[in-house]
Design an enzyme around this catalytic site. Sequence first.
Site, PDB file in Angstrom:
ATOM      1  N   GLU A 116       9.517  17.335  14.012  1.00  0.00           N
ATOM      2  CA  GLU A 116      10.037  17.047  12.669  1.00  0.00           C
ATOM      3  C   GLU A 116       9.371  18.012  11.676  1.00  0.00           C
ATOM      4  O   GLU A 116       8.151  18.027  11.548  1.00  0.00           O
ATOM      5  CB  GLU A 116       9.699  15.590  12.298  1.00  0.00           C
ATOM      6  CG  GLU A 116      10.311  15.165  10.989  1.00  0.00           C
ATOM      7  CD  GLU A 116       9.956  13.715  10.628  1.00  0.00           C
ATOM      8  OE1 GLU A 116       8.806  13.314  10.838  1.00  0.00           O
ATOM      9  OE2 GLU A 116      10.844  13.003  10.130  1.00  0.00           O
ATOM     10  N   CYS A 147      13.982  10.833   6.231  1.00  0.00           N
ATOM     11  CA  CYS A 147      13.920  10.518   7.657  1.00  0.00           C
ATOM     12  C   CYS A 147      15.320  10.535   8.269  1.00  0.00           C
ATOM     13  O   CYS A 147      15.462  10.572   9.484  1.00  0.00           O
ATOM     14  CB  CYS A 147      13.272   9.167   7.873  1.00  0.00           C
ATOM     15  SG  CYS A 147      14.283   7.852   7.232  1.00  0.00           S
ATOM     16  N   LYS A 158       0.894  -1.174   0.000  1.00  0.00           N
ATOM     17  CA  LYS A 158       0.000   0.000   0.000  1.00  0.00           C
ATOM     18  C   LYS A 158       0.925   1.215   0.000  1.00  0.00           C
ATOM     19  O   LYS A 158       1.367   1.681   1.034  1.00  0.00           O
ATOM     20  CB  LYS A 158      -0.886  -0.029   1.249  1.00  0.00           C
ATOM     21  CG  LYS A 158      -2.197   0.725   1.136  1.00  0.00           C
ATOM     22  CD  LYS A 158      -2.079   2.170   0.743  1.00  0.00           C
ATOM     23  CE  LYS A 158      -1.645   3.070   1.878  1.00  0.00           C
ATOM     24  NZ  LYS A 158      -1.324   4.445   1.430  1.00  0.00           N
TER      25      LYS A 158
HETATM   26  P1  NAD Z   1       2.450   9.283   6.800  1.00  0.00           P
HETATM   27  O1  NAD Z   1       2.518   8.651   8.137  1.00  0.00           O
HETATM   28  O2  NAD Z   1       1.525  10.448   6.625  1.00  0.00           O
HETATM   29  O3  NAD Z   1       2.000   8.221   5.682  1.00  0.00           O
HETATM   30  C1  NAD Z   1       2.629   6.963   5.585  1.00  0.00           C
HETATM   31  C2  NAD Z   1       1.626   5.928   5.094  1.00  0.00           C
HETATM   32  O4  NAD Z   1       0.567   5.786   6.048  1.00  0.00           O
HETATM   33  C3  NAD Z   1       0.978   6.304   3.775  1.00  0.00           C
HETATM   34  O5  NAD Z   1       0.886   5.151   2.989  1.00  0.00           O
HETATM   35  C4  NAD Z   1      -0.390   6.837   4.190  1.00  0.00           C
HETATM   36  O6  NAD Z   1      -1.376   6.607   3.202  1.00  0.00           O
HETATM   37  C5  NAD Z   1      -0.696   6.092   5.470  1.00  0.00           C
HETATM   38  N1  NAD Z   1      -1.437   6.893   6.453  1.00  0.00           N
HETATM   39  C6  NAD Z   1      -1.304   8.222   6.703  1.00  0.00           C
HETATM   40  N2  NAD Z   1      -2.114   8.597   7.723  1.00  0.00           N
HETATM   41  C7  NAD Z   1      -2.754   7.485   8.136  1.00  0.00           C
HETATM   42  C8  NAD Z   1      -3.706   7.219   9.175  1.00  0.00           C
HETATM   43  N3  NAD Z   1      -4.157   8.168   9.988  1.00  0.00           N
HETATM   44  N4  NAD Z   1      -4.153   5.955   9.327  1.00  0.00           N
HETATM   45  C9  NAD Z   1      -3.706   4.962   8.520  1.00  0.00           C
HETATM   46  N5  NAD Z   1      -2.802   5.165   7.527  1.00  0.00           N
HETATM   47  C10 NAD Z   1      -2.326   6.399   7.340  1.00  0.00           C
HETATM   48  O7  NAD Z   1       3.944   9.666   6.375  1.00  0.00           O
HETATM   49  P2  NAD Z   1       4.415  10.471   5.094  1.00  0.00           P
HETATM   50  O8  NAD Z   1       4.060  11.905   5.251  1.00  0.00           O
HETATM   51  O9  NAD Z   1       4.026   9.774   3.859  1.00  0.00           O
HETATM   52  O10 NAD Z   1       6.017  10.306   5.226  1.00  0.00           O
HETATM   53  C11 NAD Z   1       6.818  11.149   5.986  1.00  0.00           C
HETATM   54  C12 NAD Z   1       7.108  10.567   7.346  1.00  0.00           C
HETATM   55  O11 NAD Z   1       7.709   9.288   7.202  1.00  0.00           O
HETATM   56  C13 NAD Z   1       8.124  11.385   8.139  1.00  0.00           C
HETATM   57  O12 NAD Z   1       7.695  11.451   9.470  1.00  0.00           O
HETATM   58  C14 NAD Z   1       9.408  10.587   8.031  1.00  0.00           C
HETATM   59  O13 NAD Z   1      10.324  10.770   9.081  1.00  0.00           O
HETATM   60  C15 NAD Z   1       8.867   9.205   8.030  1.00  0.00           C
HETATM   61  N6  NAD Z   1       9.841   8.277   7.468  1.00  0.00           N
HETATM   62  C16 NAD Z   1      10.483   7.454   8.328  1.00  0.00           C
HETATM   63  C17 NAD Z   1      11.441   6.593   7.848  1.00  0.00           C
HETATM   64  C18 NAD Z   1      12.168   5.664   8.767  1.00  0.00           C
HETATM   65  O14 NAD Z   1      12.850   4.795   8.252  1.00  0.00           O
HETATM   66  N7  NAD Z   1      12.050   5.781  10.062  1.00  0.00           N
HETATM   67  C19 NAD Z   1      11.739   6.577   6.482  1.00  0.00           C
HETATM   68  C20 NAD Z   1      11.035   7.429   5.632  1.00  0.00           C
HETATM   69  C21 NAD Z   1      10.082   8.273   6.142  1.00  0.00           C
END
Ligand code: NAD
Length: 499
Positions: free
Chosen positions: A384, A282, A174
């Site tokens: 962040e 990240c 997904k």
């Molecule tokens: P996000 O949490 O908004 O979304 C990630 C995924 O979760 C997406 O597929 C989205 O559709 C889904 N999603 C979003 N909100 C949701 C909810 N309330 N309920 C269920 N599913 C939901 O993250 P983003 O904005 O796409 O990515 C950026 C974030 O990811 C930053 O915080 C970054 O630090 C983090 N990140 C972490 C790593 C790591 O390895 N720790 C790597 C890359 C990105």
Amino acid sequence: MAKDIGHLIGGKRAAGTSGAFGPIFDPATGEESGRVAMGGPDEVAAAVEAARAAQPAWADTSIVRRARVMFRFKELIEKNMDELAKLVTSEHGKTIDDAKGSITRGLEVVEFACGIPQLLKGEFSHNVGTGVDLLSVRHPVGIAAGITPFNFPAMIPLWMAPLAIACGNAFILKPSEKDPSCPMLLAELLQEAGAPAGIIQVVNGGKDAVNAILAHPGIAAVSFVGATATAEHIYRTGTMAGKRVQALGGAKNHMVIMPDADLDMAVDALMGAAYGSAGERCMAVSVAVPVGDATADALIEKLAPKVRQLKIGPGTEAGVEMGPLVTREHLDKVRSYVDLGIEEGAKLVVDGRDFRMQGYENGFFIGGCLFDGVTEDMRIAREEIFGPVLSVVRKPDYKSAVKIINDHEYGNGTAIFTRDGDAARAFANEVEIGMVGVNVPIPVPMAFHSFGGWKRSLFGDHHTHGMEGVRFYTKQKAITTRWPTGIRAGAEFKMPTMG
Ligand code: NAD
């Protein structure tokens, strides 16, 4: 021409039944370039049904054949590198070079998965009792799902799918609804490489698709990467439903600059780590911690002109160092954090808020921003921002520099720049952080090691890829064997012992 991205279910592109679509934007122009289908329980149920039908035969497929699929997948990624990178840039905004670098880091996990016959060898002990042998083997968990963020639409799906599938599982991806085209092409390439229908599937969408994955009893394991609030929700909900979950969350990464550091090296490192990919990594460094005012003054003096001179533009243009942010909403959020920093009393040395890109006035561009005089209690130091905003927090000594890192709620990555081996070793030993760099600003482990943070940057017991990935996607079975020709002990009523 505007495109519609659907799902990949049971080996075929599918429109889905939800009837709902979300917009996809080109961040450089600000224009809507297509739509993505927003799946839900029906699409997830259809994908699980197809996975259930395909997975047992895939698990029974010889391990060398599963490895050969990965070898072919590697070749197809290499052959399609330009197209994959173009898709990343057109929906995420990062530069083509940066996109290719990130795809290469994902490709390295495919190369690691090519070694699956070696990785799944198991353990064997001969004669644990007279005539008794003991064998430990790893079985696939069954059906695994991966939920991925917008910032690495190729690399992060590749952290998960190749290992899950090489281990004998079916995998349902997904991807982020913001940039779904590249993950869709990757899934199709994996099918072309020989993964049977139902073994690699894509269900697009947002929350509804995710919650359907968490609720479906047929899915045994969930890998997640995204923001901390989402990671925590996914970990709690998924584990309550009896699933195995690894949920990697957000970050705030500090880089300590000691007085003896090679300052030019540290400045170059900071430029790439804070402003590369517009800070949407990240592992981006968002807080610089120079030790001593003399170090801090010299750092700012060298850094500020470079931040002002950043070459900003559409990611497709040669020579561009920093592209736009992913969406207008995210641009507004990053700008508002810069406003907040000023309100909190930090000194804005470089202000990129009003940057406008000629010819791309509706694009989601912002210039590099640099704050000095930030203190650790400010929200710009704690939260962040995920944009090209670097905060300088001055500290008088090494101990207080380490303290702000260890006091922070996140624990993803960190780095120290120094020539002092003693300080570097103490730092690597003392920081409560999952990934540490010594004169390396973004210490992302290679595919054959594992990636993951500590504290609120990771929920669950397993890091991703490397041997941790193999363990996450498999369950262990121990088999003890004795044959009739072995020595018979007769009926035993006490706890059996060997030897
Ligand atoms: P996000 O949490 O908004 O979304 C990630 C995924 O979760 C997406 O597929 C989205 O559709 C889904 N999603 C979003 N909100 C949701 C909810 N309330 N309920 C269920 N599913 C939901 O993250 P983003 O904005 O796409 O990515 C950026 C974030 O990811 C930053 O915080 C970054 O630090 C983090 N990140 C972490 C790593 C790591 O390895 N720790 C790597 C890359 C990105």
